[in-house]
Design an enzyme around this catalytic site. Structure first.
Site, PDB file in Angstrom:
ATOM      1  N   TYR A 134      -5.247  -2.672  -7.516  1.00 51.24           N
ATOM      2  CA  TYR A 134      -6.469  -4.113  -7.146  1.00 51.24           C
ATOM      3  C   TYR A 134      -6.580  -4.516  -8.697  1.00 51.24           C
ATOM      4  O   TYR A 134      -8.025  -5.132  -8.213  1.00 51.24           O
ATOM      5  CB  TYR A 134      -7.542  -3.669  -6.683  1.00 51.24           C
ATOM      6  CG  TYR A 134      -6.657  -3.524  -4.984  1.00 51.24           C
ATOM      7  CD1 TYR A 134      -5.740  -3.101  -4.421  1.00 51.24           C
ATOM      8  CD2 TYR A 134      -8.137  -2.868  -3.886  1.00 51.24           C
ATOM      9  CE1 TYR A 134      -5.620  -3.337  -3.372  1.00 51.24           C
ATOM     10  CE2 TYR A 134      -7.562  -2.499  -2.550  1.00 51.24           C
ATOM     11  CZ  TYR A 134      -6.332  -2.721  -2.303  1.00 51.24           C
ATOM     12  OH  TYR A 134      -6.224  -2.583  -0.651  1.00 51.24           O
ATOM     13  N   LYS A 186       0.853  10.356  -6.329  1.00 50.04           N
ATOM     14  CA  LYS A 186       1.764   9.612  -5.616  1.00 50.04           C
ATOM     15  C   LYS A 186       2.908   9.841  -6.480  1.00 50.04           C
ATOM     16  O   LYS A 186       3.605   9.001  -6.908  1.00 50.04           O
ATOM     17  CB  LYS A 186       2.351   7.795  -4.852  1.00 50.04           C
ATOM     18  CG  LYS A 186       3.573   7.831  -3.732  1.00 50.04           C
ATOM     19  CD  LYS A 186       3.710   8.947  -2.868  1.00 50.04           C
ATOM     20  CE  LYS A 186       4.990   8.791  -2.457  1.00 50.04           C
ATOM     21  NZ  LYS A 186       5.234   9.410  -1.101  1.00 50.04           N
ATOM     22  N   ASP A 220       1.486  10.195   1.645  1.00 49.19           N
ATOM     23  CA  ASP A 220       1.652  10.525   2.609  1.00 49.19           C
ATOM     24  C   ASP A 220       0.949  11.648   3.760  1.00 49.19           C
ATOM     25  O   ASP A 220       1.470  11.083   5.085  1.00 49.19           O
ATOM     26  CB  ASP A 220       3.272   9.098   2.797  1.00 49.19           C
ATOM     27  CG  ASP A 220       3.750   9.799   1.864  1.00 49.19           C
ATOM     28  OD1 ASP A 220       3.598  10.088   1.460  1.00 49.19           O
ATOM     29  OD2 ASP A 220       5.364  10.011   1.755  1.00 49.19           O
ATOM     30  N   ASP A 244      -8.990   2.932  -0.707  1.00 49.44           N
ATOM     31  CA  ASP A 244      -8.864   1.926   0.571  1.00 49.44           C
ATOM     32  C   ASP A 244      -7.974   2.333   1.902  1.00 49.44           C
ATOM     33  O   ASP A 244      -9.119   2.097   2.659  1.00 49.44           O
ATOM     34  CB  ASP A 244      -8.339   0.221  -0.379  1.00 49.44           C
ATOM     35  CG  ASP A 244      -9.470  -0.305   0.610  1.00 49.44           C
ATOM     36  OD1 ASP A 244      -9.722  -0.171   1.053  1.00 49.44           O
ATOM     37  OD2 ASP A 244      -8.105  -1.730   0.540  1.00 49.44           O
TER      38      ASP A 244
END
Length: 349
Positions: A134, A186, A220, A244
Site C-alpha cells: 500500500y 506469505k 491463505d 486489510d
C-alpha cells in the site's frame, strides 16, 4: 498510552480533532458525540473536514486546516470518508497514515450480536500501516502506443518497521491479557518481501517467550481457519495488505463492518475511526448503524486513560444489543440511528 501522559489523561478536558466524514458520517458522528457528552467524555472537539465533502467545498480532500488541527491535538475521531475508485484523489486514510506515521492499525473483533454463526469470537488484528503493497508505488508502462498497456506496482517492507509492528503487537498482548500472537505471512512464496516480516517477527517474539505464545500462519491458511474456527485466534499481526483483508474478514464473523472499530496509532498520535465506508446510498435516511464509530470512541477513551468511561460505554452497547435486542438494518433489524442513540442514553442512565 501513546501520545498522552498519564497526568493529562485524567484532566478535565482534552483537545481532539473531529472529522464527521462523508455520506452517513455526520449522522453517526452526531449519535456518538451525543452519547459521549452524556457520559462526560473529556474531549473538546475541533471540527474539521476531509474527503469528498471537503473536496467539493475547498478543492482539496485534505485541507491544510485539518492537517494543522491533527498535528496540534494528536487525537482524532473520524467518520467514514469517500475515496474515488480508480481515479481522483488518493485515499485520505492512507495519506494520514503515512504523513503522521500512524504505523499500527488495531482492529478488535468480538461477538456481541447473539444468534449468529459464531458465538465466541474475541480476537484482534494488528496491521502494519505504512509500508507493504500500500505504499502507492504504482505506474503504467506503454506498449505498442498504449500508454496504459501494463499496470505494475511495487511494495517494500523494512526490517525496522517489521520490528516495530511486531513489538507493538506483543506489547498490546501483554497489556491486554492476550495469550497468543499469530504472525501471518506469505513467506513460502514472497520469500523476501514477506520473509523479512516473518524473520524479524521471530526475533521480537523470542523476547516474550514464557509470557506470550508465538504461532505462525500462512495468510491463505489463516483466512480458511478464521472461517472454520475463529476462536483459535487471539491476536494476529501481519503486513499491510494481508491485515486489510483479514480484519474485514474478521468483522464479517461478528456481523459486518457496522460492528468494526479501528485505531491508527503512531508514536505521538492516534486516529480512531469506523472502518466501514460512507454508504452514500443510505445517507440522510437515519438508518445507519453508529456502533462501529461508537466502539472506536470507546477505544479512544481507553487510549487517553479513561478506561472507566470506556467500560461504561461498552456495557451500555452490550446491554442495548444483547438484552434489548436492538438491531439496525445491517444486523437484520429495523432500528434507526436515533433508536440506537436513545437506547444507549437510557442504558448509560
Amino acid at each position: 498510552m501513546i501520545g498522552h501522559k498519564q497526568d493529562s489523561a485524567m484532566s478535565k478536558t482534552l483537545p481532539a480533532t473531529l472529522i464527521a466524514g462523508d455520506g452517513i458520517g455526520p449522522e453517526i458522528m452526531t449519535s456518538v458525540t451525543t452519547v459521549l457528552d452524556a457520559i462526560g467524555a473529556p474531549f473538546v472537539w475541533d471540527h474539521q473536514s476531509a474527503g469528498m465533502e471537503a473536496f467539493d467545498r475547498e478543492g482539496t480532500a485534505l485541507p491544510e486546516a485539518t492537517l494543522e488541527s491533527i498535528a496540534r491535538t494528536g487525537l482524532v475521531l473520524k467518520g467514514p470518508l469517500t475515496t474515488p475508485v480508480g481515479k481522483g484523489f488518493r485515499s485520505i486514510n492512507v495519506t494520514l497514515r503515512q504523513k503522521f506515521d500512524l504505523y499500527a492499525n488495531v482492529r478488535p473483533t468480538k461477538t456481541i450480536v447473539p444468534g449468529g454463526r459464531y458465538e465466541n469470537v474475541d480476537l484482534v488484528v494488528i496491521r502494519e500501516n505504512v509500508e507493504g503493497l500500500y505504499a502507492a508505488m504504482e505506474h503504467y508502462m506503454a506498449v505498442d502506443g498504449d500508454p496504459e498497456a501494463v499496470a505494475y506496482g511495487a511494495g517494500f517492507n523494512t526490517r525496522a518497521e517489521c520490528h516495530r509492528i511486531v513489538r507493538h503487537a506483543f506489547e498490546y498482548a501483554v497489556k491486554n491479557g492476550r495469550k497468543k500472537v499469530t504472525l501471518v505471512h506469505k513467506a513460502n512464496i514472497l520469500k523476501i518481501l514477506s520473509g523479512i516480516f516473518l524473520h524479524e517477527g521471530r526475533r521480537v517474539a523470542a523476547e516474550y517467550e514464557g509470557r506470550v505464545a508465538l504461532e505462525e500462519r500462512i495468510v491463505d491458511a489463516c483466512a480458511m481457519e478464521l472461517v472454520i474456527k475463529p476462536e483459535n485466534y487471539d491476536l494476529i499481526v501481519t503486513t499491510n495488505l494481508f491485515g486489510d483483508i483479514l480484519s474485514d474478514l474478521a468483522a464479517g464473523l461478528v456481523g459486518g463492518l457496522g460492528m468494526a472499530p479501528g485505531a491508527n496509532i503512531g508514536e505521538d498520535m492516534a486516529v480512531f475511526e469506523a472502518v466501514h465506508g460512507s454508504a452514500p446510498d443510505i445517507a440522510g435516511q437515519g438508518i445507519a448503524n453508529p456502533l462501529a464509530l461508537m466502539m472506536a470512541a470507546s477505544m479512544m477513551l481507553a487510549h487517553v486513560g479513561r478506561q472507566d468511561l470506556s467500560r461504561r460505554l461498552d456495557t451500555a452497547m452490550e446491554q442495548v444489543i444483547t438484552k434489548e435486542g436492538l438491531r439496525t438494518r445491517d444486523l437484520g433489524g429495523n432500528a434507526t440511528t436515533h433508536n440506537v442513540t436513545q437506547a444507549l442514553l437510557r442504558a448509560i442512565g
